[in-house]
Design a protein around this motif. Structure first.
Motif, short mmCIF file in Angstrom:
data_model
loop_
_atom_site.label_atom_id
_atom_site.label_comp_id
_atom_site.label_asym_id
_atom_site.label_seq_id
_atom_site.Cartn_x
_atom_site.Cartn_y
_atom_site.Cartn_z
N ILE A 71 -13.79 50.78 47.91
CA ILE A 71 -15.12 50.85 47.30
C ILE A 71 -16.14 51.39 48.31
O ILE A 71 -16.97 52.25 47.98
N ALA A 72 -16.08 50.90 49.53
CA ALA A 72 -17.02 51.36 50.56
C ALA A 72 -16.83 52.84 50.87
O ALA A 72 -17.81 53.59 50.98
N LEU A 73 -15.59 53.27 51.02
CA LEU A 73 -15.32 54.68 51.33
C LEU A 73 -15.77 55.59 50.19
O LEU A 73 -16.40 56.63 50.42
N ALA A 74 -15.46 55.22 48.95
CA ALA A 74 -15.86 56.04 47.80
C ALA A 74 -17.38 56.13 47.72
O ALA A 74 -17.94 57.19 47.40
N THR A 75 -18.06 55.04 48.03
CA THR A 75 -19.53 55.04 48.00
C THR A 75 -20.09 55.99 49.04
O THR A 75 -20.98 56.80 48.75
N ALA A 76 -19.56 55.92 50.26
CA ALA A 76 -20.04 56.80 51.33
C ALA A 76 -19.68 58.26 51.05
O ALA A 76 -20.43 59.17 51.41
N MET A 77 -18.55 58.49 50.41
CA MET A 77 -18.16 59.86 50.07
C MET A 77 -19.15 60.46 49.09
O MET A 77 -19.50 61.65 49.18
N PRO A 128 -19.96 38.81 42.37
CA PRO A 128 -18.87 37.98 41.85
C PRO A 128 -17.72 38.84 41.28
O PRO A 128 -17.94 39.73 40.48
N GLY A 129 -16.51 38.56 41.77
CA GLY A 129 -15.33 39.25 41.26
C GLY A 129 -15.31 40.74 41.52
O GLY A 129 -14.69 41.49 40.76
N TYR A 130 -15.94 41.18 42.62
CA TYR A 130 -16.05 42.63 42.86
C TYR A 130 -14.70 43.33 42.91
O TYR A 130 -14.58 44.49 42.49
N SER A 131 -13.68 42.66 43.43
CA SER A 131 -12.38 43.32 43.59
C SER A 131 -11.70 43.59 42.25
O SER A 131 -10.79 44.42 42.17
N ARG A 132 -12.15 42.92 41.18
CA ARG A 132 -11.56 43.12 39.86
C ARG A 132 -12.40 44.05 38.99
O ARG A 132 -11.98 44.41 37.89
N LEU A 133 -13.55 44.42 39.48
CA LEU A 133 -14.44 45.29 38.71
C LEU A 133 -14.03 46.75 38.86
O LEU A 133 -13.44 47.14 39.88
N PRO A 134 -14.33 47.60 37.87
CA PRO A 134 -14.17 49.04 38.08
C PRO A 134 -14.97 49.47 39.31
O PRO A 134 -16.05 48.91 39.58
N LEU A 135 -14.46 50.44 40.04
CA LEU A 135 -15.12 50.83 41.28
C LEU A 135 -16.57 51.21 41.06
O LEU A 135 -17.46 50.84 41.85
N THR A 136 -16.85 51.95 39.98
CA THR A 136 -18.23 52.37 39.73
C THR A 136 -19.16 51.18 39.54
O THR A 136 -20.30 51.19 40.00
N VAL A 137 -18.67 50.14 38.88
CA VAL A 137 -19.49 48.96 38.62
C VAL A 137 -19.76 48.22 39.93
O VAL A 137 -20.90 47.83 40.22
N ALA A 138 -18.70 48.01 40.73
CA ALA A 138 -18.87 47.29 41.99
C ALA A 138 -19.82 48.04 42.93
O ALA A 138 -20.71 47.44 43.54
N ARG A 144 -27.37 50.43 43.42
CA ARG A 144 -28.45 50.65 42.44
C ARG A 144 -28.79 52.14 42.35
O ARG A 144 -29.95 52.54 42.41
N SER A 145 -27.77 52.96 42.22
CA SER A 145 -27.94 54.42 42.19
C SER A 145 -28.42 54.89 40.82
O SER A 145 -28.16 54.24 39.80
N GLY A 146 -29.08 56.04 40.81
CA GLY A 146 -29.48 56.66 39.56
C GLY A 146 -28.32 57.37 38.88
O GLY A 146 -28.44 57.81 37.73
#
Length: 320
Positions: A71-77, A128-138, A144-146
């Motif tokens: 999740i962190a890598l995809a966000t930074a990418m 809560p439950g971030y590891s089970r959420l879709p990556l975009t949601v987590a 809080r991106s547009g």
């Protein structure tokens, strides 16, 4: 049309020669490869690889699962293309385009990859439950991106990168062999990325006269070993040897792999000449930047190579 195609092929050929000339000592680049079926790859610059390595290292040092790292890598990418930017939308800065005005930290903190990765993870684990959420949601609950759906397109590549620093992949970096590095800086950066405990198990190395050019000696440094190993040109290479916890299980295996691949990713920047871990070795400027099997297995000293690592250590040799 034909002339245009010829020019295109010539350009492609030129860059291929630059990459693969001199055994991989051409233009620097790094590749993360998944060892799963299909062998997916993700190519990047040394700068991007170094930042990806830092993000992965901070997540692993916090004891977080691979899903958090992905999740962190995809966000930074998405936010910065894995570049530590000094600009962005309004006052956004750094790898994650965090904003000082929104309480993420000072500009100096946010443009420190270790800090920015750390505070991203701190916010992520509060979901809560971030590891089970879709990556975009987590990711969106933190950022809080547009454009929340934009993170999804990076999930596959981020998964490959995560595997390269953890388990199920490999990271290789090609380019010219580094000219000079500083063992103290390498140790300081290791401690920043993985925590001070990364150096707690470091042992004392002794200079080996078994390499080309002979010679002997010993060197000890606080928190690490700097041994006078002899490099291919007969020049003693300072060494940082990291001792892993014996019988540490999968978590310690993951940490060892991450530190070894972190060293490869940071090799251009920190002047790391070679890395050895669990029977495999990487040498800057050789073998097109790929890891090579050195022989032997965990807990053995391999085939007599003085740069070979035992099963419970990561050995990092610094260019001199």
């Amino acid at each position: 049309m034909a002339v245009g195609l010829l020019v295109l092929f010539a350009v492609i050929g030129y860059f291929a020669v630059q990459r693969y000339s001199n055994g991989g000592a051409g233009a620097p680049y790094c590749t993360a490869t998944s060892t799963a079926a299909g062998g997916q790859k993700y190519e990047m610059t040394p700068e991007q690889a170094a930042n990806a390595a830092t993000i992965a290292a901070v997540g692993i040092s916090k004891g977080l699962p691979d899903r958090a790292v992905t999740i962190a890598l995809a966000t930074a990418m998405q936010e910065s293309a894995l570049r530590n930017l000094d600009h962005g939308d309004r006052d956004s800065l750094g790898l994650f385009q965090q904003r000082p005005s929104m309480g993420w930290g000072t500009p100096e903190q946010i443009t420190d990859p270790v800090y920015s990765a750390g505070i991203f993870y701190d916010h992520l684990v509060d979901v809560p439950g971030y590891s089970r959420l879709p990556l975009t949601v987590a990711a969106q609950k933190v950022q809080r991106s547009g454009y929340p759906q934009a993170y999804a397109k990076h999930e596959t590549d981020a998964t490959v990168l995560t595997a390269a620093f953890g388990e199920g992949g490999v990271l290789s970096c090609s380019g010219p062999a580094p000219l000079k590095g500083d063992p103290e800086k390498v140790k300081a950066e290791l401690a920043r990325a993985f925590g001070k405990e990364a150096l707690a198990g470091a042992g004392t190395g002794a200079g080996a006269g078994t390499g080309t050019g002979g010679g002997s000696g010993a060197g000890t440094a606080a928190g690490g070993a700097e041994a006078g190993r002899t490099g291919p040109g007969g020049t003693a290479e300072p060494e940082v040897t990291l001792r892993l916890k014996r019988d540490g299980g999968p978590a310690e295996e993951r940490r060892g792999r991450a530190m070894a691949h972190w060293a490869v990713a940071r090799s251009h920047e920190l002047g790391i000449a070679r890395v050895s871990y669990r029977g495999d070795g990487w040498t800057g400027g050789q073998a097109r930047g790929a890891w090579q099997r050195k022989g032997g297995g965990p807990g053995t000293s391999g085939d007599g190579d003085p740069h070979h690592a035992l099963g419970d250590e990561v050995r990092i040799f610094i260019a001199r």
